[in-house]
Design an enzyme around this catalytic site. Structure first.
Site, PDB file in Angstrom:
ATOM      1  N   HIS A 189     -19.323  -4.293 -34.713  1.00 40.55           N
ATOM      2  CA  HIS A 189     -18.147  -4.881 -35.361  1.00 40.55           C
ATOM      3  C   HIS A 189     -16.893  -4.468 -34.604  1.00 40.55           C
ATOM      4  O   HIS A 189     -16.821  -3.384 -34.023  1.00 40.55           O
ATOM      5  CB  HIS A 189     -18.056  -4.514 -36.847  1.00 40.55           C
TER       6      HIS A 189
ATOM      7  N   ASP B 120     -13.605  -4.423 -35.869  1.00 42.64           N
ATOM      8  CA  ASP B 120     -12.477  -3.883 -36.624  1.00 42.64           C
ATOM      9  C   ASP B 120     -12.607  -2.380 -36.815  1.00 42.64           C
ATOM     10  O   ASP B 120     -13.689  -1.803 -36.655  1.00 42.64           O
ATOM     11  CB  ASP B 120     -12.355  -4.573 -37.981  1.00 42.64           C
TER      12      ASP B 120
ATOM     13  N   ASP C  26     -16.083   4.084 -34.006  1.00 41.19           N
ATOM     14  CA  ASP C  26     -16.752   3.219 -34.970  1.00 41.19           C
ATOM     15  C   ASP C  26     -15.969   1.907 -35.038  1.00 41.19           C
ATOM     16  O   ASP C  26     -14.967   1.813 -35.728  1.00 41.19           O
ATOM     17  CB  ASP C  26     -16.776   3.918 -36.327  1.00 41.19           C
TER      18      ASP C  26
ATOM     19  N   GLU D 290     -15.661  -5.953 -40.892  1.00 41.29           N
ATOM     20  CA  GLU D 290     -16.853  -5.272 -41.414  1.00 41.29           C
ATOM     21  C   GLU D 290     -16.466  -4.179 -42.390  1.00 41.29           C
ATOM     22  O   GLU D 290     -17.113  -3.981 -43.430  1.00 41.29           O
ATOM     23  CB  GLU D 290     -17.661  -4.696 -40.251  1.00 41.29           C
ATOM     24  N   GLU D 291     -15.411  -3.451 -42.063  1.00 45.60           N
ATOM     25  CA  GLU D 291     -15.047  -2.267 -42.826  1.00 45.60           C
ATOM     26  C   GLU D 291     -14.531  -2.569 -44.230  1.00 45.60           C
ATOM     27  O   GLU D 291     -14.443  -1.667 -45.065  1.00 45.60           O
ATOM     28  CB  GLU D 291     -13.985  -1.454 -42.065  1.00 45.60           C
TER      29      GLU D 291
ATOM     30  N   ASP E 122     -24.384   0.629 -34.837  1.00 40.54           N
ATOM     31  CA  ASP E 122     -23.350   1.042 -35.788  1.00 40.54           C
ATOM     32  C   ASP E 122     -23.779   2.229 -36.643  1.00 40.54           C
ATOM     33  O   ASP E 122     -23.255   2.451 -37.727  1.00 40.54           O
ATOM     34  CB  ASP E 122     -22.961  -0.137 -36.694  1.00 40.54           C
TER      35      ASP E 122
ATOM     36  N   HIS F 181     -14.137   7.437 -39.774  1.00 38.22           N
ATOM     37  CA  HIS F 181     -13.242   7.180 -40.899  1.00 38.22           C
ATOM     38  C   HIS F 181     -12.328   8.367 -41.182  1.00 38.22           C
ATOM     39  O   HIS F 181     -11.875   8.555 -42.315  1.00 38.22           O
ATOM     40  CB  HIS F 181     -14.028   6.801 -42.164  1.00 38.22           C
TER      41      HIS F 181
END
Length: 360
Positions: A68, A70, A98, A127-128, A151, A331
């Site tokens: 992904h 984003d 990530d 995605e997030e 991922d 994150h």
């Protein structure tokens, strides 16, 4: 290989792409993938889909690789630094490994592979924030029925499934009044929401089911009875039917408690993804295990309680195992990645290519 891949990765993370703001990065990636020989396009939602011809083999079915594009917040103005073999963010932001490390690893593997099957490469948006991009992916452009999602953080696990996940957004309506002069004329939306939240089953419900309230917001002044309050809840379970039942129970409790307090309530329940699990002996899992063994990793197949694009792919009948990219502390502003782990991920991909080409 490492120097080029590191440069590629560090260049990519400096292009802002927080969820919903990926357009510039996706355009950059379209140019990059095309320059590597891919037949690429952005679909109607802005997801990247590319195909690469086989190298050194014939008659082999294509495989899908996916990432992904984003990132989470804070992801604007990322300044990556490399020191002692580890890439980190120099400032108060995430790094963006990530999932841009996964993208960099795929691009590097495509460049150096002496043999590879036909490759389909998909990079999703948003995605997030609920797998929004992959849900809108133009699946008609994909022919591969098996593949690998880049991922997972750790290299020593292979994710084979994820839960059903419900996002529950609640808006409570009360009645405003002066809190000191005439509070009895008001209906406190925050109080109504609080009573409802207190009545919910939260935390770990059983070994495969959880529920949570993560955000609450309401009121604008200290001395006013608030006439509105919103909060964000969720529930998830490895058992789809349990997740459905829990979402219905939570909705029922919320309506009962909030309306009993004299307030109004609006509830939006959104099924973000549906529980799915591929077997531990699935083709993609076994290929990934064999490939990781060549870099000295004895990988374990695991079920995760989070969710990835793989849930949507598997729901669409494309067998996808989720393999590691080497990222750490995702994150968070402590996110980092070791160059050595990125190298292992590339070597894993190269071995996956070889194994798939040999099993036509």
């Amino acid at each position: 290989m490492s120097e080029r891949m590191v440069r590629q990765f560090m260049e990519m993370v400096q292009i802002d792409s927080e969820s919903g703001n990926e357009a510039r990065f996706m355009s950059y990636l379209l140019e990059r993938v095309t320059a590597l020989g891919g037949d690429a396009c952005l679909d109607a939602y802005g997801n990247l889909i590319a195909t690469f011809e086989a190298v050194g083999c014939e008659g082999v079915e294509p495989i899908l690789l996916s990432c992904h594009g984003d990132t989470v917040k804070p992801g604007v103005g990322i300044e990556p630094v490399l020191a002692d073999g580890v890439i980190r963010s120099a400032g108060p932001t995430i790094l963006g490994a990530d999932d841009k490390a996964g993208i960099a690893e795929v691009l590097e593997a495509l460049q150096v592979a002496p043999i590879r099957p036909p490759i389909e490469f998909a990079v999703s948006r948003q995605e997030e924030v609920g797998l929004l991009g992959v849900k809108e992916l133009d699946f008609d452009r994909l022919t591969a029925r098996r593949g690998f999602l880049m991922d997972n953080d750790t290299l020593d696990t292979i994710i084979i499934g994820g839960p059903t996940y419900f996002a529950i957004d609640v808006t409570v309506g009360g009645r405003a009044a002066h809190a000191g002069m005439e509070p009895e004329k008001g209906i406190n939306a925050i109080q109504a929401a609080s009573k409802a939240i207190a009545a919910l089953p939260l935390g770990r419900i059983d070994h495969e089911t959880t529920a949570n309230v993560g955000v609450i917001s309401g009121g604008i002044i200290r001395n006013g009875v608030p006439d509105s309050c919103t909060f964000l809840a969720e529930c998830r379970s490895a058992d789809h039917h349990k997740a459905v039942a829990l979402a219905e129970e939570m909705t029922s409790i919320l309506r009962r408690e909030i309306e009993a307090a004299g307030a109004t309530v609006s509830i939006d329940v959104d099924e973000k993804c549906r529980a799915v699990q591929i077997p531990e002996d699935a083709w993609s899992v076994q290929i990934a295990k064999e490939a990781l063994a060549t870099v000295g990793i004895d990988a374990e197949a695991v079920f995760m309680t989070g969710f990835t694009d793989a849930s949507i792919y598997n729901n669409h009948g494309i067998e996808m195992a989720v393999v590691g990219i080497g990222a750490q502390n995702e994150h968070s502003t402590e996110e980092c990645i070791e160059v050595a782990d990125m190298e292992k991920a590339v070597r894993m991909l190269l071995e996956i290519f070889r194994l798939v080409a040999a099993r036509k």
